[in-house]
Design a protein around this motif. Structure first.
Motif, PDB file in Angstrom:
ATOM      1  N   SER A  37       2.000  -0.138  -3.059  1.00  0.00           N
ATOM      2  CA  SER A  37       2.134   1.020  -2.166  1.00  0.00           C
ATOM      3  C   SER A  37       2.994   0.547  -0.996  1.00  0.00           C
ATOM      4  CB  SER A  37       0.771   1.518  -1.680  1.00  0.00           C
ATOM      5  OG  SER A  37       0.076   0.523  -0.970  1.00  0.00           O
ATOM      6  N   ILE A  38       4.165   1.100  -0.904  1.00  0.00           N
ATOM      7  CA  ILE A  38       5.178   0.561   0.018  1.00  0.00           C
ATOM      8  C   ILE A  38       5.677   1.658   0.958  1.00  0.00           C
ATOM      9  CG2 ILE A  38       7.441  -0.576   0.175  1.00  0.00           C
ATOM     10  CD1 ILE A  38       6.995  -1.643  -2.634  1.00  0.00           C
ATOM     11  N   GLY A  39       5.850   1.287   2.217  1.00  0.00           N
ATOM     12  CA  GLY A  39       6.499   2.167   3.173  1.00  0.00           C
ATOM     13  C   GLY A  39       7.889   1.653   3.481  1.00  0.00           C
ATOM     14  N   TYR A  40       8.915   2.463   3.265  1.00  0.00           N
ATOM     15  CA  TYR A  40      10.295   2.034   3.457  1.00  0.00           C
ATOM     16  C   TYR A  40      10.883   2.500   4.789  1.00  0.00           C
ATOM     17  CZ  TYR A  40      10.568   0.434  -1.384  1.00  0.00           C
ATOM     18  OH  TYR A  40      10.381  -0.250  -2.551  1.00  0.00           O
ATOM     19  N   GLY A  41      10.082   3.186   5.588  1.00  0.00           N
ATOM     20  CA  GLY A  41      10.594   3.641   6.872  1.00  0.00           C
ATOM     21  C   GLY A  41      11.812   4.510   6.689  1.00  0.00           C
TER      22      GLY A  41
END
Length: 648
Positions: free
Chosen positions: A607-611
């Motif tokens: 689960s990744i946040g790439y901004g």
């Protein structure tokens, strides 16, 4: 005399009536004997012709049939096989005779080999019926078999006695015992059939046998009666006559018609065709349908079972074939309905031998798999014409048979039994439906039933319309499994109450097509979702977001081997570091909700946040954009990481 020949003489040959040898010129003595049902004489004549090399293709087929009728099954099978290898004269009815000939020789390999060659010409219902009954008979059903008290009726004669029918407290039946010594029916070497009545005793035996005199008087065949209490009438078959004598068609054949005689009232001729015989009428008081057997051009083999709609017995429709679930390449006769089950007799090749009695459950849109009643009702001989009714604490029934130990050619046997004959079954039927598309049905889905020990009980493939049907001996618990490449797999356990509730209803199996649930976005395969948005600066999931994430939960249930990555992005507004933290928190919130909703944590690999790293348009830092353009960069994707290997 062979058991096959007996049944044909008593039910088809005899009842077909006299074929006048002078009415149509035959090309050889063999033809004359063959069409007069003198099969052994036909064999001798045809073999004599064959030695001179003058048999036509049709005569060679007649010779095969004559071998079959005289129980020379070895020669019959060899002759049929030779014809099959050279010409296309043989039809499904002859295939049935061929298979029966091989089985009578205990030639299992030959039977299986020939069946493999011709099975494509048989309806799939026949093959399903065969597999069901084969398993039932091979595996044995003794633990489910009822205790029958079977007895030979004291009213039987040395001649042919068959076709019992209830008439209040009496029993009607047909007999070839001679009434008029001047009138004899040569093929049966006995008198024309007439209907007799007798009193049923408490033991099931009969007394006071006498000619039934309530019918219109005739010197010729009258047989196979059925009494309708609702109409207070007798339905029966009789020879076609004209001016007091037999009536023949252009080929010199006298056929049988169906008539209705009201007790003490009027007589009506219901079904008549000089070239077609009708047998075994049965009138269903509940539906008003008149069932019977006949050999029409649309038959699936020999004699099939049909019905017509009536208005109080008056025919109101054309004959309707009961279809391939009931009718086979063999002969089906003697329909009888009792407590929502159809009983009938058939000489289809996978039976015990000759005619066997079968039971089929009546369903809303058709019939269940016909189940062989097995021993002791059925034998290697001919068993047919079953009737049954409730009597005291159990049931009383009758049927005809030419089994060993009888008094005549065919005898009537009575039986008493505690429960309704026939194995209890479970039926699953319906359609496989694609719930991910426009609810269209799905063809070629493998549907199977399994017991709780992991043994497969039955399997089928949904047809072009997505329809499927499975029937098995009764189980209190089982598992339904449906699968097809690139579709979700459906597995469900059913317990007894659920199984009982399903009977006589349909059960549609929902599946989903993988390609309906995913799409290509940003160069990768993702779960298909509508766009959703968090409130500015928020990580809270609103109802709209949760509704979309429910689709992810359903996707994982449908394809549990999928591996997912959650990706969340935002627009360029705000600080870069803040945006990374915000999108990571949003991805984590999505993962938390999915896991709480039933998605295994191991399914979500990342689960990744790439901004704001992946802006899709020109709305970068310092560039003025409309809100709608900024929103294009605010997105969450559920990526299927193993899309390329999921179905390998």
């Amino acid at each position: 005399m062979s058991h096959v020949k007996k049944i044909q003489l008593t039910l088809w040959a005899c009842l077909l009536g006299t074929v006048l040898s002078f009415a149509q010129k035959r090309s050889s003595p063999g033809d004359v004997f063959f069409f007069q049902y003198e099969y052994q004489k036909a064999v001798d004549a045809y073999e004599k012709q064959l030695s001179k090399g003058v048999l036509t293709k049709q005569q060679f087929l007649n010779l095969a049939d004559a071998y079959f009728e005289t129980e020379n099954f070895e020669k019959a099978s060899k002759t049929y096989m030779e014809i099959f290898g050279k010409d296309s004269l043989m039809d499904a009815h002859h295939y049935n005779k061929m298979l029966r000939s091989l089985s009578q020789n205990s030639n299992t390999d030959g039977t299986n080999g020939f069946l493999a060659k011709v099975s494509s010409s048989f309806p799939k219902e026949l093959m399903e019926n065969m597999e069901f009954n084969k398993q039932l008979l091979e595996n044995g059903s003794q633990e489910n078999q009822l205790e029958y008290d079977i007895f030979n009726l004291n009213g039987n004669s040395p001649q042919t006695d068959f076709a019992p029918s209830f008439y209040d407290d009496k029993l009607l039946f047909s007999s070839g015992r001679q009434v008029n010594k001047k009138l004899r029916y040569e093929p049966g070497n006995e008198g024309y059939f007439h209907i007799y009545e007798s009193n049923i005793q408490p033991t099931g035996l009969v007394a006071s046998v006498q000619l039934f005199k309530s019918l219109k008087d005739t010197d010729y065949h009258e047989a196979t009666p059925f009494y309708s209490s609702k109409l207070n009438s007798i339905f029966y078959v009789l020879s076609n006559t004209e001016n007091g004598g037999l009536a023949f068609d252009s080929n010199g054949k006298n056929a049988l018609a169906i008539a209705k005689q009201a007790i003490g009232g009027s007589y009506q001729l219901l079904l008549k065709d000089l070239s077609t015989s009708f047998y075994y009428p049965f009138y269903d008081d509940a539906s008003g349908k008149l069932y019977f057997s006949a050999d029409f051009e649309d038959s699936y083999g020999g004699t099939d079972i049909y019905y017509v709609y009536t208005n109080n017995g008056q025919v109101m429709s054309a004959p309707i074939n009961l279809g391939p679930r009931i009718n086979s390449p063999g002969n089906e006769i003697a329909p009888y309905i009792f407590e929502n089950s159809l009983y009938f007799a058939s000489d289809v090749f996978y039976g015990l031998g000759g005619m066997d009695i079968y039971k089929s459950n009546i369903e809303d849109d058709g019939f269940g798999v016909p189940i062989n009643l097995g021993e002791p009702i059925n034998t290697e001989f001919d068993d047919f014409g079953m009737i049954i009714r409730n009597e005291g604490d159990g049931l009383l029934g009758y049927f005809a048979s030419n089994r060993k130990g009888g008094k005549g050619k065919d005898d009537i046997y009575g039986f008493k039994v505690d429960e309704k004959p026939g194995l209890k079954t479970i039926t699953f039927k319906g359609a496989v439906v694609n719930q991910s598309g426009s609810s269209q049905t799905v063809a070629n889905v493998e549907v199977s039933l399994w017991d709780m020990n992991g043994a497969m009980l039955a399997k089928t493939i949904s047809d072009e319309s997505g329809e499927y049907r499975l029937e098995i001996p009764y189980e209190s618990e089982l598992v339904l499994d449906a699968s097809k490449e690139r579709y979700s797999r459906y597995i469900k356990k059913f317990v007894q109450d659920e199984l009982d509730a399903l009977q006589n209803t349909t059960f549609d199996i929902p599946v989903s097509l993988y390609d309906d649930l995913v799409e290509e976005r940003e160069g990768q395969k993702v779960v298909k979702l509508n766009d959703f948005y968090f409130k500015t600066g928020s990580t809270q999931l609103n109802d709209d977001i949760k509704e979309e994430l429910t689709k992810v939960v359903d996707f994982v249930k449908a394809f549990p081997d999928a591996q997912l990555r959650i990706e969340t992005y935002t627009d360029s507004r705000g600080g870069s570091s803040t945006n990374f933290k915000l999108t990571q928190a949003r991805s984590d919130a999505i993962k938390k909700y999915l896991v709480e909703s039933g998605v295994p944590a191991t399914t979500i690999l990342y689960s990744i946040g790439y901004g704001e790293d992946k802006i899709l348009n020109n709305c970068t830092n310092g560039v003025f954009c409309l809100e709608t353009l900024h929103k294009k960069n605010q997105r969450s994707l559920i990526v299927v990481l193993n899309d390329n290997v999921l179905f390998d």
